[in-house]
Design an enzyme around this catalytic site. Structure first.
Site, PDB file in Angstrom:
ATOM      1  N   SER A  43     106.903   8.395  31.048  1.00  0.00           N
ATOM      2  CA  SER A  43     106.767   9.214  32.137  1.00  0.00           C
ATOM      3  C   SER A  43     107.439  10.624  31.798  1.00  0.00           C
ATOM      4  O   SER A  43     108.406  10.707  30.990  1.00  0.00           O
ATOM      5  CB  SER A  43     107.482   8.874  33.339  1.00  0.00           C
ATOM      6  N   GLN A  44     106.868  11.618  32.559  1.00  0.00           N
ATOM      7  CA  GLN A  44     107.504  12.889  32.542  1.00  0.00           C
ATOM      8  C   GLN A  44     108.994  12.957  32.770  1.00  0.00           C
ATOM      9  O   GLN A  44     109.225  12.267  33.785  1.00  0.00           O
ATOM     10  CB  GLN A  44     106.825  13.707  33.451  1.00  0.00           C
TER      11      GLN A  44
END
EC number: 2.1.1.77
Length: 211
Positions: free
Chosen positions: A61-62
């Site tokens: 994920s970011q």
């Protein structure tokens, strides 16, 4: 990466209600070596504030989203946390710095095995990785003070609500696969009732497994 996270927190404060994240969360984000959790071909991008492919159709994920979800969970040192969707193990590593114990489930066997080995190598002794369908949670260690789901579900899984401790928080993206979803904060009240709040539009890979 940290400057980008801080800037995005400010930009999204109207939606999230958060002009800043917990200092403990930000300190951990600056400490966990993200390059240890990405494939070799992604190393040049390891500290960019963006999701990256990790194989098998999955992503890490970011960092901003990892930080936001961790902040929303309000994890304390004595807490027990469940994560659904281990992926590379990055989110579990972040949570491990804040919680007493992290239990994380991965349905894709190669990813789960790699994450387990990686977390052990890095010394995250308070993280247990299980191969299986996270939709059903991990009842053996329930109830949990916090639950983080790192893949989008079409609805909030009832088994996870049952395994959430009264007073606990679940952070989960809800919506159709491969479309914009809503990051939801689910709170289980002391009387057992559940309240939900939309936080932010997000785009996660879909939660797989049995429904």
């Amino acid at each position: 990466m940290m400057e980008e996270i801080t800037a995005l927190v400010r930009e999204t404060r109207t939606e999230t209600g958060k002009p800043a994240l917990d200092e403990r969360v930000m300190a951990v984000m600056g400490k966990v070596p993200r390059h240890e959790f990405v494939p070799a071909d992604q190393l040049p991008r390891a500290y960019q504030n963006r999701p990256l492919p990790i194989g098998h159709g999955q992503t890490i994920s970011q960092p901003y989203i990892v930080a936001l979800m961790t902040d929303l969970a309000r994890v304390e040192p004595g807490h027990k946390v469940l994560e659904v969707g281990t992926g590379s193990g990055y989110q579990a590593a972040v949570m491990a710095h804040l919680a007493r114990a992290v239990y994380t489930i991965e349905i894709i066997e190669p990813l789960g095995l790699q994450a387990r080995q990686r977390l052990q190598k890095l010394g995250y002794d308070n993280v247990q990785v299980r191969l299986g369908d996270g939709y059903h949670g991990w009842e053996e260690h329930a109830p949990y003070d916090a639950i983080l789901v790192t893949a989008a579900a079409s609805h909030i899984p009832p088994p996870l609500i049952r395994q959430l401790k009264a007073g606990g928080r679940m952070v989960i993206p809800v919506g159709a696969a491969f479309m914009v979803q809503q990051l939801m904060l689910v709170e289980k009240n002391r009387d057992g009732t559940v309240s939900t709040r939309q936080i932010l539009p997000v785009a996660f890979v879909p939660l797989t497994g049995q429904r």
